[in-house]
Write a protein that holds these residues in place. Sequence first.
Motif, PDB file in Angstrom:
ATOM      1  N   TYR A   1     -17.581   6.015   4.665  1.00 23.56           N
ATOM      2  CA  TYR A   1     -17.738   4.648   5.387  1.00 23.56           C
ATOM      3  C   TYR A   1     -16.056   4.513   6.013  1.00 23.56           C
TER       4      TYR A   1
ATOM      5  N   TYR B   1     -13.691   1.299   7.198  1.00 25.17           N
ATOM      6  CA  TYR B   1     -13.424  -0.195   7.175  1.00 25.17           C
ATOM      7  C   TYR B   1     -12.067  -0.379   8.021  1.00 25.17           C
TER       8      TYR B   1
ATOM      9  N   GLN C   1      -9.064  -3.382   8.165  1.00 32.43           N
ATOM     10  CA  GLN C   1      -8.052  -4.402   7.431  1.00 32.43           C
ATOM     11  C   GLN C   1      -7.118  -5.006   8.274  1.00 32.43           C
TER      12      GLN C   1
ATOM     13  N   LEU D   1      -9.316   1.964   6.924  1.00 28.95           N
ATOM     14  CA  LEU D   1      -9.606   2.607   5.661  1.00 28.95           C
ATOM     15  C   LEU D   1     -10.845   3.259   5.717  1.00 28.95           C
TER      16      LEU D   1
ATOM     17  N   PHE E   1     -11.652   4.918  -2.041  1.00 34.44           N
ATOM     18  CA  PHE E   1     -10.862   4.508  -0.783  1.00 34.44           C
ATOM     19  C   PHE E   1      -9.700   5.725  -0.553  1.00 34.44           C
ATOM     20  N   GLY E   2      -9.586   6.088   0.759  1.00 40.11           N
ATOM     21  CA  GLY E   2      -8.264   6.921   1.122  1.00 40.11           C
ATOM     22  C   GLY E   2      -7.132   5.610   1.462  1.00 40.11           C
ATOM     23  N   ASP E   3      -6.002   6.286   1.712  1.00 36.69           N
ATOM     24  CA  ASP E   3      -4.796   5.391   1.836  1.00 36.69           C
ATOM     25  C   ASP E   3      -4.780   4.635   3.204  1.00 36.69           C
TER      26      ASP E   3
END
Lengths: 114, 111
Positions: free
Chosen positions: A33, A35, A37, A91, A105-107
Amino acid sequence: GAGVSQSPSNKVTEKGKDVELRCDPISGHTALYWYRQSLGQGLEFLIYFQGNSAPDKSGLPSDRFSAERTGGSVSTLTIQRTQQEDSAVYLCASSLTVGDQPQHFGDGTRLSIL
Amino acid sequence: EDKVVQSPLSLVVHEGDTVTLNCSYEVTNFRSLLWYKQEKKAPTFLFMLTSSGIEKKSGRLSSILDKKELSSILNITATQTGDSAIYLCAGIIQGAQKLVFGQGTRLTINP
């Protein structure tokens, strides 16, 4: 890998340039996925991939945004002709399969458009 | 349109206080609700809630879902400075795989 890996961690570029962001999901995770932010906001869904199925692109904000996932593993999110409003943290997350929770999640990549 | 709303948006308390964070959702075909903690970078998973009225606990953190009120709360007791973070709530739509996130609550714990 042990966790979701994203690169670069930071990217600064000039308005109008194209950028590519990379995500390497957890080994064995078939769902991936993306995303976005924006500052002070929650996460906004962009796109997800599940195995070899057609991706769900319903969250992509414009046709300047595209994503690929080659070989069912690494994914690249491309933003063409960047605009200042594209500045955000991007992200990536993965899960064993689509529908499996939680997503890990990754950083993220912090993208700044000058 | 599916929507998740969190309150308060920002909260500052002293170490040792107890806090309650709120999340309300308007999600068609609701399946589950997740809580994440985001310190500097990657959100980390806290809880997934699917059934109403069943409390989930992890140490000083607990959470519960109220499907009648379309809401959830996250409680943190005896807060510590390490609890300072953004707390994110997200709804999962049945049959769709994306998460619908709220704006987050920025929690600051002062010593």
